[in-house]
Design an enzyme around this catalytic site. Structure first.
Site, PDB file in Angstrom:
ATOM      1  N   ASP A   1     -11.717  10.862 -29.690  1.00  0.00           N
ATOM      2  CA  ASP A   1     -10.713   9.946 -29.173  1.00  0.00           C
ATOM      3  C   ASP A   1      -9.524  10.809 -28.722  1.00  0.00           C
ATOM      4  O   ASP A   1      -9.481  12.009 -28.930  1.00  0.00           O
ATOM      5  CB  ASP A   1     -10.326   8.923 -30.255  1.00  0.00           C
ATOM      6  CG  ASP A   1      -9.722   7.672 -29.637  1.00  0.00           C
ATOM      7  OD1 ASP A   1      -9.722   6.628 -30.295  1.00  0.00           O
ATOM      8  OD2 ASP A   1      -9.249   7.746 -28.485  1.00  0.00           O
TER       9      ASP A   1
HETATM   10  C1  GLC Z   1      -7.213   5.535 -26.991  1.00  0.00           C
HETATM   11  C2  GLC Z   1      -8.174   4.647 -27.747  1.00  0.00           C
HETATM   12  C3  GLC Z   1      -9.595   4.696 -27.242  1.00  0.00           C
HETATM   13  C4  GLC Z   1      -9.592   4.952 -25.741  1.00  0.00           C
HETATM   14  C5  GLC Z   1      -9.036   6.356 -25.548  1.00  0.00           C
HETATM   15  C6  GLC Z   1      -8.953   6.729 -24.044  1.00  0.00           C
HETATM   16  O1  GLC Z   1      -6.290   6.127 -27.881  1.00  0.00           O
HETATM   17  O2  GLC Z   1      -8.210   4.805 -29.169  1.00  0.00           O
HETATM   18  O3  GLC Z   1     -10.216   3.439 -27.574  1.00  0.00           O
HETATM   19  O4  GLC Z   1     -10.901   4.863 -25.215  1.00  0.00           O
HETATM   20  O5  GLC Z   1      -7.752   6.525 -26.130  1.00  0.00           O
HETATM   21  O6  GLC Z   1      -7.987   5.952 -23.410  1.00  0.00           O
END
Ligand code: GLC
Length: 739
Positions: free
Chosen positions: A262
């Site tokens: 993430d």
């Molecule tokens: C965010 C979220 C995740 C998302 C990623 C990219 O912090 O936790 O669900 O896909 O970053 O935007």
């Protein structure tokens, strides 16, 4: 490309080119022309590495993607195309209801269709991978990301996980399918206190029994990527958790796709306290077989020194790069790096009649009628209707993850009412703000706070005065209330789940003038409605219904559609009751059946144990009666199956859908077992007056669980079967399972 060619390509890459495939950067690094000096300095990334980046985060739009891809390939020695990955969670420009709403439809096939249309639309915009589905089991509505999940039940989330992956990926036709990235692995939906990014800590038994199954369902459905969660699991952050990523995901489940972190999760290992610095964080993540580093400088700056120090094997890096190259190959990018990106097709598909029709239908299926006293609904068309509230004329009906949604196309309540009712039958006023202050909300990427939205505050007395005038004029007042979009979604944890006080204070001043009242709720999580429900006649939970929200709501309010949504997450009686979920354990002193005096049982002194609205609950305009639950035998032999039969009758004068739910309880196990568990459901359309028998097959698989020895099997003994219209409104039968 053939696999051999991929292996050959890998062999020709320099170490920088290999590491580059494991880096994901966001759009500001790819603005054509000058080097992104500012973003590079901010991220601390080695400027020389940016040119080798393998994938792009959250950049979409055919023109932009085509430009970036062609610029990149022009400079690329090996012409390895960029992967474009984005948060396309419940729609692209055409936005469907949030997943917590879609889950309430209990219609996986319909949800699969939504994702199929979304995949086509976003492929035209240059997308290759979607960071979806989010399948986290959620039992704590203080957590803002409930909105992204299909709810609290492991079995139901697993069914939706499969449908969502299949909808996005289809048969991998270029231009019509996205590679799916299931998230957030694992158990991100169980943070202590419901506080965002907080600790997750539970037994392996609970983790396996309640939280892992939906991710496995997505993997079994063939999802190509998995995203690591921000949280710890058993004291180790998921991103560095070798047991979770390598032992369970890759070895036990056989996942050989791409594992991506993430956002910035690798560098967060330092704050977690398991890594001294970026280099150690990079090493831990590689050892956990994490392939792509989303938006940190850890992999780009540290993998080569780790190799040189002999603290990381080249094989680890080659394995990761090979998985990324195979994904690009499976997407057909080597043959066509643009993969269907087309400016004209993007315009043609967005808000196509097919998409808006499905968005409208999906929303009518996903909204939940929570209360309908005095049959306040459906509205009769010859009555005078006043629409009052901050959501009355708002286009913020799509929720926080509608990152690419075209807000200008959202059908408001006001527009839908004006289409449906003659001018002398409909009036509207905003009346009050969503919130008196935006303090603490912050912004969220595309969703910028509109301070102007607080203008009504300055004229709040006119707002109230006008609202009272309309209430006196109208036969029915429709209140359109709820959370601010920024009060749910990522980083949207709340400690108080009642409607904002300025809204309820306002309603208290208007209600004395109201003859009949309907409350429409726009929110991204279960709210505490214990007080407000005593003050209004009807409550329709609208969630964030998406582009066609206004049309779907008017269809339901006027009776052109019959509400069929059923909750997939319990609504608490009070915040103090959380976590509250239907498949809880009985305890040694169950409040209703314990031999102890009432005080000395598992209960609260001040509130009931039961939620205000339970899992599986929802009303319709028709009433279905359940009778005569019969089992084909009182004994289920191992390897055999039973048949359960129940009679249902729609005694009303209107047709509608019924979600018939099957629960099972294992009365005695080697470990305690939940008081019931969903093990099947059927969504059936009943004509007015229709009477029919419905059958469920009961199998040994439905009885399996992680026993005392952590083997996954069914144990002999007595079981109860519950079939009904919600987790609390059921008929009961029993049988014995024998091996
Ligand atoms: C965010 C979220 C995740 C998302 C990623 C990219 O912090 O936790 O669900 O896909 O970053 O935007």
């Amino acid at each position: 490309m053939e696999e051999q060619q991929i292996l050959h390509l890998l062999g020709t890459l320099s170490i920088e080119e290999k590491i580059g495939q494991l880096i994901q950067l966001s759009g500001e690094f790819f603005n054509t022309g000058a080097m992104a000096v500012g973003p590079m300095q901010k991220l601390g990334i080695d400027g020389n590495m940016v040119q080798y980046t393998g994938s792009v985060l959250n950049v979409l739009g055919a023109a932009k993607v085509i430009q970036i891809q062609s610029d990149y390939l022009e400079k690329s020695r090996h012409k390895i195309p960029l992967l474009f990955m984005a948060d396309i969670v419940y729609g692209y420009k055409t936005v469907f209801p949030i997943p917590l709403a879609l889950g309430s439809s209990w219609d996986p096939e319909m949800v699969k269709s939504c994702n199929k249309l979304t995949a086509e639309e976003s492929c035209a915009a240059g997308a290759h991978v979607t960071f979806a589905p989010m399948v986290d089991v959620v039992r704590d509505p203080r957590w803002g990301r409930c909105m992204e999940s299909t709810g609290e039940d492991t079995y139901l989330n697993s069914i939706f996980a499969k449908a969502m992956v299949e909808g996005f990926q289809g048969d991998f036709t270029p231009g019509a399918s996205l590679a799916s990235c299931v998230k957030h692995y694992a158990a991100y939906g169980a943070p202590e206190g419901g506080r965002e990014y907080n600790t997750v800590d539970m037994s392996e038994r609970r983790l396996r029994e309640d939280y892992l199954a939906p991710y496995k369902a997505a993997v079994d459905a063939g999802c190509e990527l998995v995203m690591t969660a921000f949280n710890t699991v058993d004291g180790i952050p998921a991103t560095a958790n070798q047991w979770l990523m390598d032992d369970v995901l890759r070895k036990e489940w056989g996942f050989n796709g791409v594992l991506i972190t993430d956002y910035a999760a690798i560098s967060e290992l330092i704050a977690h306290g398991v890594a001294e610095d970026d280099r150690e964080a990079a090493r831990l993540s590689m050892e956990a077989s994490v392939d792509i580093d989303m938006k940190t400088a850890c992999y780009s700056n540290q993998l080569k020194p780790l190799l040189e120090e002999g603290r990381l094997s080249m094989k680890k890096i080659d394995d990761a790069v090979l998985r990324v190259l195979k994904l690009k190959n499976k997407l057909g990018l080597f043959e066509d790096p643009y993969r269907g990106a087309s400016i004209t097709r993007e315009q043609e598909l967005s808000h196509s009649p097919e998409r808006t029709a499905l968005a409208r239908n999906a929303a009518t299926q996903s909204l939940v009628l929570l209360q309908n006293n005095k049959s306040a609904l459906p509205l009769s068309k010859n009555k005078k209707i006043a629409l009052i509230g901050p959501y009355a004329d708002s286009q913020d009906l799509s929720g926080l993850w509608a990152v690419y949604g075209d807000k200008s196309q959202v059908v408001t309540l006001k527009a839908a009412f004006e289409e449906a009712l003659p001018p002398d039958r409909f009036r509207m006023t905003q009346g009050c703000n969503l919130l008196d202050s935006h303090e603490g909300l912050g912004d969220f990427g595309f969703f910028k706070l509109d301070e102007a939205a607080l203008t009504i505050q300055k004229a709040k007395d006119q707002g109230l005065q006008r609202a009272i005038e309309l209430a006196e004029w109208a036969d029915t007042v429709i209140f359109a209330m709820g959370e601010h979009t920024l009060q749910s979604g990522e980083a949207g944890s709340r400690s108080d789940l009642s409607l904002p006080a300025n809204q309820t204070d306002f309603m208290d001043k208007v209600l004395p003038y109201v003859k009949s009242s309907v409350l429409l709720l726009f929110n991204g999580r279960p709210l505490v409605l214990t007080e407000i429900r005593e003050k209004v006649d009807a409550i329709l939970e609208c969630w964030y219904p998406g582009t066609e929200g206004g049309h779907a709501i008017i269809d339901l309010l006027l009776g052109d559609a019959n509400p069929s949504g059923r909750l997939t997450m319990s609504f608490p009686y009070a915040v103090g009751q959380i976590p509250v979920y239907y498949n809880h354990f009985n305890t040694g002193r169950p409040s209703r059946t314990s031999a102890h005096s009432m005080r000395f049982t598992s209960r609260y002194l001040d509130i009931p144990n039961e939620p205000l609205y339970p899992f599986g609950y929802g009303l319709s305009y028709h009433k279905t009666d359940y009778t005569n639950l019969l089992l084909s035998s009182s004994v289920l032999q191992s390897g055999q199956h039973l048949e359960a039969e129940i009679e249902i009758c729609n005694g009303s004068d209107r047709s509608g859908y019924e979600v018939i739910q099957l629960y099972i309880r294992d009365l005695v196990g080697s470990v305690v077992r939940p008081v019931k568990e969903l093990r099947g459901f059927q969504k059936i359309h009943l004509q007015a007056g229709e009477h029919r028998k419905v059958y469920f097959r009961i199998t040994e698989d439905m009885l399996k669980f992680y026993t005392k020895d952590m083997t996954y099997e069914a144990e002999e003994g007595r079981f109860e079967v519950y079939i009904g219209s919600s987790s609390e409104d059921v008929l009961t039968a029993s049988f014995t399972f024998m091996k």
